[in-house]
Every structure is written in C-alpha cells, then in structure tokens.
Enzyme design. Structure first.
Site, PDB file in Angstrom:
ATOM      1  N   TYR A   1       0.859  22.327  12.128  1.00  0.00           N
ATOM      2  CA  TYR A   1      -0.344  22.151  10.870  1.00  0.00           C
ATOM      3  C   TYR A   1       0.362  23.494  10.066  1.00  0.00           C
ATOM      4  O   TYR A   1       0.397  24.562  10.635  1.00  0.00           O
ATOM      5  CB  TYR A   1      -1.776  22.670  11.317  1.00  0.00           C
TER       6      TYR A   1
ATOM      7  N   HIS B   1     -12.219  18.792  11.464  1.00  0.00           N
ATOM      8  CA  HIS B   1     -12.574  20.042  11.175  1.00  0.00           C
ATOM      9  C   HIS B   1     -12.301  20.515   9.617  1.00  0.00           C
ATOM     10  O   HIS B   1     -11.604  19.916   9.020  1.00  0.00           O
ATOM     11  CB  HIS B   1     -11.391  20.795  12.065  1.00  0.00           C
TER      12      HIS B   1
END
Length: 182
Positions: free
Chosen positions: A132, A62
């Site tokens: 993240y 991604h």
C-alpha cells in the site's frame, strides 16, 4: 501504464505495460507525469506491506477522515486478493456504491483509491502480501471504518470470512457514518 476508470469516480485500475525479452520482463508501475495527467496523487508519504496467512482473511473497510484523508495505491505482491472500494464522499452520485478488482502478481494490476473512498480486501490464496502506498501518513485520530457486511452496501465477498480483526468487526454501517468531505 494503462489507466482504466472504475465505476467509482476518481478510482482506477492501473495495468502495467510489460516489455519482455529472454531475460524476463520490465514494467513501470509509477510515473509522476502519467499520474498527474490523470489528476492522481503523485507523492507517497508512507508505504506499508501486509501479510495474510489464511485464505478468506478480510481486512477493511478502512479510510481516514479529513484533514488526514488519503489516497492509496494498492498492489498484490504475492498470492491473490479481491480488492474492494466503497464511495463515502458527501454529495457523490455514487455514495454507498462499491466496486472490486482482483489483484495478483501475475496480472500486475494496481488499484488507485481516491480520498473519501473506503478500501478493503479479502485474500483468495494463502500467504497473500499486499503493498500500500499512502498519500499522507497514518493518523490514528482520523482513522475510520465501514462494516464489511453492511447489507445496505451489499459487497459480494467471494469467500466466507476466515479471519477478521476485532476492530473490523465493530465498524459502523453506512447509515451510521457521517459522509466524508474531501
């Protein structure tokens, strides 16, 4: 913290310097001054946690396109993961190259993913949790992805893929993407 440059320009493995005693240990995992000294993002706009129940789960690869291009700081909280970065920056001498780092709670390592670099990982243990930190908020209209098994990139995933989202199955290959400008 120990900053070790990865083969992709601007990407780092960051290892904590643990201080221990009879209580356990302490380690710094972020310091504005140290990150800034390495030219890295020092402001995190969004933090997310993912949980993957099955070994072999693959998430990625991604990225976000400008004007929402993002840097990421990734750390494994539970389980183990094979973390992968792929350089998608236009004009980069490393365009299309990939690198990986194994992240576990035991090694405490983190990966800094610069803007213009796709990110993904495969779980090596069940019940893997990943933190993240993102330099900009997620913006659906700027999201992008690279096919995890694109032969022209050649990522050597360590396990057969057990779980993959429908979205991740349909990402284009490297030569079907417009390179990212950062």
């Amino acid at each position: 913290m120990i900053f070790s440059a990865l083969p992709i320009s601007g990407a780092y493995r960051i290892d904590p310097e643990k201080i221990g005693d009879d209580r356990g240990s302490f380690a710094r995992i972020f310091c504005t001054e140290e990150f800034s000294a390495h030219g890295l993002a020092t402001s995190w706009a969004q933090m997310n946690v993912s949980h993957s129940a099955r070994v072999g789960t693959l998430r990625g690869l991604h990225f976000q396109r400008p004007p929402a291009a993002e840097a990421k700081l990734v750390r494994c909280l539970k389980g183990a993961m094979f973390d992968v970065l792929v350089d998608l920056r236009s004009g980069s001498s490393g365009f299309g190259q990939w690198t990986s780092v194994e992240l576990t709670p035991e090694n405490g390592a983190m990966v800094y993913v610069p803007e213009g670099v796709a990110h993904g990982f495969q779980t090596l243990l069940p019940d893997t949790e990943v933190l993240y930190c993102h330099s900009v908020p997620y913006q659906r209209e700027h999201e992008g992805g690279l096919r995890f098994d694109d032969e022209s990139v050649g990522v050597a995933w360590p396990l057969p893929v057990s779980t993959l989202s429908e979205r991740d199955k349909t990402h284009p290959g490297l030569h079907d993407l417009d390179p990212l400008t950062t």
